[in-house]
Write an enzyme that holds these catalytic residues in place. Structure first.
Site, mmCIF file in Angstrom:
data_model
loop_
_atom_site.group_PDB
_atom_site.id
_atom_site.type_symbol
_atom_site.label_atom_id
_atom_site.label_comp_id
_atom_site.label_asym_id
_atom_site.label_seq_id
_atom_site.Cartn_x
_atom_site.Cartn_y
_atom_site.Cartn_z
ATOM 1 N N ARG A 1 5.233 2.115 9.780
ATOM 2 C CA ARG A 1 5.158 3.304 8.929
ATOM 3 C C ARG A 1 6.178 4.297 9.452
ATOM 4 O O ARG A 1 5.893 5.107 10.334
ATOM 5 C CB ARG A 1 3.741 3.881 8.921
ATOM 6 N N GLN B 1 -4.045 -2.914 12.792
ATOM 7 C CA GLN B 1 -5.440 -2.681 12.436
ATOM 8 C C GLN B 1 -6.074 -3.959 11.912
ATOM 9 O O GLN B 1 -5.389 -4.919 11.570
ATOM 10 C CB GLN B 1 -5.560 -1.562 11.402
ATOM 11 N N SER C 1 -10.222 4.355 7.668
ATOM 12 C CA SER C 1 -10.243 4.859 6.303
ATOM 13 C C SER C 1 -10.714 3.704 5.434
ATOM 14 O O SER C 1 -10.163 2.604 5.521
ATOM 15 C CB SER C 1 -8.853 5.339 5.877
ATOM 16 N N GLU D 1 -9.736 9.645 14.015
ATOM 17 C CA GLU D 1 -10.001 8.811 12.842
ATOM 18 C C GLU D 1 -9.809 7.348 13.225
ATOM 19 O O GLU D 1 -8.728 6.939 13.617
ATOM 20 C CB GLU D 1 -9.069 9.167 11.695
ATOM 21 N N ASP E 1 -13.478 8.702 5.495
ATOM 22 C CA ASP E 1 -12.873 8.476 6.803
ATOM 23 C C ASP E 1 -13.956 8.499 7.877
ATOM 24 O O ASP E 1 -14.818 9.393 7.884
ATOM 25 C CB ASP E 1 -11.844 9.554 7.128
ATOM 26 N N ASP F 1 0.843 -1.184 0.000
ATOM 27 C CA ASP F 1 0.000 0.000 0.000
ATOM 28 C C ASP F 1 0.884 1.241 0.000
ATOM 29 O O ASP F 1 1.802 1.366 0.810
ATOM 30 C CB ASP F 1 -0.885 -0.021 1.255
#
Length: 336
Positions: free
Chosen positions: A111, A126, A253, A250, A237, A58
């Site tokens: 990340r 997640q 997404s 948030e 979102d 991704d």
């Protein structure tokens, strides 16, 4: 640190460290069962590394650097995943899933370019999920109904958690307020996109901001999106109000994924047509991969919200700047 650390005045965790560990497991057990039931999803295993030349990793907003390394026995380079948006769609094709059937998995990623603050960590965990749909469901109504199902699963989990830990008192608003990114800019033209999110979420508590990716009339984007997984007209979102931090959080997404037409349009807009050389992209362009809807739901963020924590480091183990750790310690925020 990239963003100021928020120290809520008078904050004290409702749960001890040990209770927190029990509660994190409880939330993950309850929520993934509720999500699986709500969206008809099977749990599957998933990779943490993929080959660099696969085109499967991704790209998130398209600018984040991936964690990359060479492989002694295999040759070539591998990358640690940033999410599984593309892998899931390929898996549904390989595993011979049918319309209205889907999968979810625990996704762990690094990340390296993410900000670190109360809600951001370089370690990401997640629930990544993906579901096959028919062409008749590639519309906003189906997207909205899926969002509502996810919110109900979150609300159900919060009620269960509150009953187990009576010191927790917050609730989740199940009535989702839907708004496009352009409508939101029109309402608050003088605010930044994050300020708009905070303002609208403070009022409505549970908000889904749709159509993120294309530039707004101001010329700015609400947020960046990679061009090759979500259809920018059918995504969004999910934000929930975090009363501890007095801000929008948030949680997810998600969106209906690109078909052949929207993929080519978005790649062309981003000057990334060279990606069509990858098998993943060419299979979408040729109509071989199934039409899908999918997204990611932050595990640690959800636990943080439902356990009414002030810092994501209270529910996950990661690496933090020394000054952040010290400021949290002084404020009684216990980083794991």
């Amino acid at each position: 640190m990239s963003h100021p650390l928020i120290i809520p005045e008078g904050y004290k965790s409702a749960l001890s460290l040990r209770e927190t560990q029990h509660a994190v497991k409880y939330i993950k057990d309850i929520f993934q069962q509720a999500l699986s039931f709500a969206l008809t999803l099977d749990r599957v295993t998933a990779p943490i590394i993929v080959t660099k030349d696969s085109g499967i990793n991704d790209d998130l907003s398209g600018v984040e650097r991936k964690v990359e390394f060479s492989m002694k026995e295999i040759g070539g380079n591998a990358e640690v995943v940033q999410s599984l948006a593309k892998w899931k769609r390929t898996a549904l094709y390989k595993y011979d899933y049918q319309p209205d059937e889907g999968i979810y998995t625990d996704m762990n990623a690094i990340r390296r370019d993410d900000d670190v603050d109360n809600i951001h960590s370089i370690f990401v965990d997640q629930w990544d999920w993906e579901k096959i749909i028919t062409s008749s469901k590639r519309n906003l109504d189906y997207l909205k109904s899926t969002v509502e199902a996810i919110v109900k699963a979150i609300s159900y989990t919060k009620r269960k958690v509150n009953r187990r830990y009576p010191l927790l008192r917050e609730t989740i608003t199940e009535d989702v307020f839907f708004i496009t990114s352009q409508e939101l800019e029109d309402m608050y033209p003088d605010l930044t996109s994050k300020e708009r999110e905070r303002t609208i979420c403070r009022e409505h508590k549970t908000v889904f901001i749709m159509q993120i990716g294309w530039p707004l009339r101001s010329g700015e984007k609400h947020d960046n999106r990679a061009p090759d997984y979500d259809d920018w007209m059918l995504n969004g979102d999910l934000l929930l109000w975090n009363s501890v931090l007095d801000n929008a959080l948030e949680i997810s997404s998600m969106g209906i994924r690109v078909d052949s037409e929207s993929l080519k349009k978005q790649l062309d807009f981003c000057n990334m047509n060279e990606r069509l050389r990858f098998d993943y992209h060419s299979m979408i362009a040729d109509g071989k991969l199934p039409l899908t809807i999918g997204g990611g739901i932050g595990q640690s963020r959800l636990c943080m919200l439902l356990l009414e924590k002030a810092h994501i480091g209270e529910v996950q183990v990661s690496i933090w700047p020394d000054d952040m750790v010290e400021k949290c310690r002084e404020a009684g925020i216990k980083i794991l």
